[in-house]
Design a protein around this motif. Structure first.
Motif, mmCIF file in Angstrom:
data_model
loop_
_atom_site.group_PDB
_atom_site.id
_atom_site.type_symbol
_atom_site.label_atom_id
_atom_site.label_comp_id
_atom_site.label_asym_id
_atom_site.label_seq_id
_atom_site.Cartn_x
_atom_site.Cartn_y
_atom_site.Cartn_z
ATOM 1 N N VAL A 137 -0.079 3.018 7.190
ATOM 2 C CA VAL A 137 1.113 2.303 6.716
ATOM 3 C C VAL A 137 1.961 1.760 7.869
ATOM 4 N N LEU A 138 2.515 2.641 8.682
ATOM 5 C CA LEU A 138 3.519 2.213 9.652
ATOM 6 C C LEU A 138 2.977 1.273 10.719
ATOM 7 N N SER A 139 1.745 1.436 11.124
ATOM 8 C CA SER A 139 1.194 0.537 12.149
ATOM 9 C C SER A 139 1.008 -0.878 11.622
ATOM 10 N N GLN A 140 1.063 -1.067 10.297
ATOM 11 C CA GLN A 140 0.871 -2.375 9.677
ATOM 12 C C GLN A 140 2.190 -3.123 9.432
ATOM 13 N N LEU A 141 3.327 -2.486 9.683
ATOM 14 C CA LEU A 141 4.617 -3.077 9.343
ATOM 15 C C LEU A 141 5.107 -4.062 10.409
ATOM 16 N N CYS A 142 5.910 -5.018 9.966
ATOM 17 C CA CYS A 142 6.520 -6.011 10.852
ATOM 18 C C CYS A 142 7.946 -5.583 11.187
ATOM 19 N N ASP A 143 8.737 -6.518 11.690
ATOM 20 C CA ASP A 143 10.092 -6.208 12.154
ATOM 21 C C ASP A 143 11.010 -5.648 11.070
ATOM 22 N N GLN A 144 10.976 -6.221 9.871
ATOM 23 C CA GLN A 144 11.852 -5.755 8.794
ATOM 24 C C GLN A 144 10.998 -5.241 7.642
ATOM 25 N N TRP A 145 11.331 -4.069 7.153
ATOM 26 C CA TRP A 145 10.546 -3.482 6.076
ATOM 27 C C TRP A 145 11.381 -2.447 5.332
ATOM 28 N N ARG A 146 10.916 -2.141 4.135
ATOM 29 C CA ARG A 146 11.458 -1.069 3.294
ATOM 30 C C ARG A 146 10.295 -0.269 2.764
ATOM 31 N N LEU A 147 10.505 0.997 2.688
ATOM 32 C CA LEU A 147 9.482 1.883 2.162
ATOM 33 C C LEU A 147 10.183 2.833 1.204
ATOM 34 N N ARG A 148 9.944 2.643 -0.073
ATOM 35 C CA ARG A 148 10.601 3.479 -1.083
ATOM 36 C C ARG A 148 10.019 4.888 -1.094
ATOM 37 N N PRO B 112 14.756 10.449 18.378
ATOM 38 C CA PRO B 112 14.196 11.665 18.975
ATOM 39 C C PRO B 112 14.323 11.641 20.498
ATOM 40 N N GLU B 113 14.476 12.827 21.083
ATOM 41 C CA GLU B 113 14.601 12.922 22.535
ATOM 42 C C GLU B 113 13.364 12.413 23.256
ATOM 43 N N ALA B 114 12.196 12.584 22.655
ATOM 44 C CA ALA B 114 10.942 12.168 23.288
ATOM 45 C C ALA B 114 10.756 10.649 23.253
ATOM 46 N N GLY B 115 11.657 9.923 22.629
ATOM 47 C CA GLY B 115 11.566 8.468 22.505
ATOM 48 C C GLY B 115 12.056 8.042 21.147
ATOM 49 N N GLY B 116 12.216 6.738 20.947
ATOM 50 C CA GLY B 116 12.744 6.217 19.697
ATOM 51 C C GLY B 116 11.700 6.125 18.610
ATOM 52 N N PHE B 117 12.144 5.595 17.469
ATOM 53 C CA PHE B 117 11.243 5.354 16.357
ATOM 54 C C PHE B 117 10.484 4.058 16.607
ATOM 55 N N GLY B 118 9.307 3.942 16.010
ATOM 56 C CA GLY B 118 8.525 2.726 16.170
ATOM 57 C C GLY B 118 7.698 2.435 14.934
ATOM 58 N N TRP B 119 7.170 1.230 14.883
ATOM 59 C CA TRP B 119 6.250 0.790 13.832
ATOM 60 C C TRP B 119 5.601 -0.491 14.309
ATOM 61 N N GLY B 120 4.563 -0.913 13.621
ATOM 62 C CA GLY B 120 3.851 -2.117 14.016
ATOM 63 C C GLY B 120 2.807 -1.841 15.079
ATOM 64 N N TYR B 121 2.637 -0.594 15.452
ATOM 65 C CA TYR B 121 1.630 -0.138 16.406
ATOM 66 C C TYR B 121 1.445 1.340 16.135
ATOM 67 N N ASN B 122 0.496 1.971 16.769
ATOM 68 C CA ASN B 122 0.341 3.401 16.596
ATOM 69 C C ASN B 122 0.599 4.071 17.932
ATOM 70 N N GLY B 123 1.677 4.800 17.989
ATOM 71 C CA GLY B 123 2.058 5.494 19.211
ATOM 72 C C GLY B 123 3.084 6.559 18.914
ATOM 73 N N GLY B 124 3.706 7.065 19.964
ATOM 74 C CA GLY B 124 4.667 8.149 19.819
ATOM 75 C C GLY B 124 5.859 7.806 18.950
ATOM 76 N N GLY B 125 6.386 6.599 19.093
ATOM 77 C CA GLY B 125 7.523 6.187 18.274
ATOM 78 C C GLY B 125 7.165 6.094 16.805
ATOM 79 N N THR B 126 5.945 5.658 16.533
ATOM 80 C CA THR B 126 5.471 5.565 15.153
ATOM 81 C C THR B 126 5.284 6.959 14.566
ATOM 82 N N SER B 127 4.769 7.893 15.357
ATOM 83 C CA SER B 127 4.626 9.275 14.892
ATOM 84 C C SER B 127 5.984 9.899 14.598
#
Length: 111
Positions: free
Chosen positions: A66-77, A8-23
């Protein structure tokens, strides 16, 4: 799926925390799983307006639960996302479900 999308233009994807990338990641995951199309056009996109209030809260709760709890590598079916989303709607008493959730087979009770 996130590897296939442009960040996304507003920033990249994220997980393992709760922020804009995670959203942004949650918006992309939910839009894909629920067959909503472009996250920005359906009202679930992060940092886009107008937002659909229900979809925006669904997105933020996926981040928290969910996403704030994930580590570096994950799969979500997709099935996991759909069942989590269905439970989210049912817990809130929201009857108006996205089509992808209305098509799920009913949960079987185990007696």
């Amino acid at each position: 799926m996130l590897r296939e999308l442009a960040e996304p233009e507003a920033g990249g994807f994220g997980w393992g925390y709760n922020g804009g990338g995670t959203s942004a990641a949650a918006a992309a995951i939910l839009a894909d799983a629920l067959d909503l199309g472009d996250p920005d056009k359906c009202g679930i996109g992060y940092a886009t307006y107008p937002e659909d209030e229900v979809l925006a809260q669904l997105r933020e709760d996926l981040c928290d639960d969910v996403l704030s709890q994930l580590c570096d590598q994950w799969r979500l079916r997709r099935g996991v996302v759909l069942r989590w989303s269905l439970a989210w709607y049912l817990q809130r008493g929201i009857d108006e479900l996205p089509a992808a959730l209305r098509e799920l087979p009913p949960l079987q009770s185990q007696t």
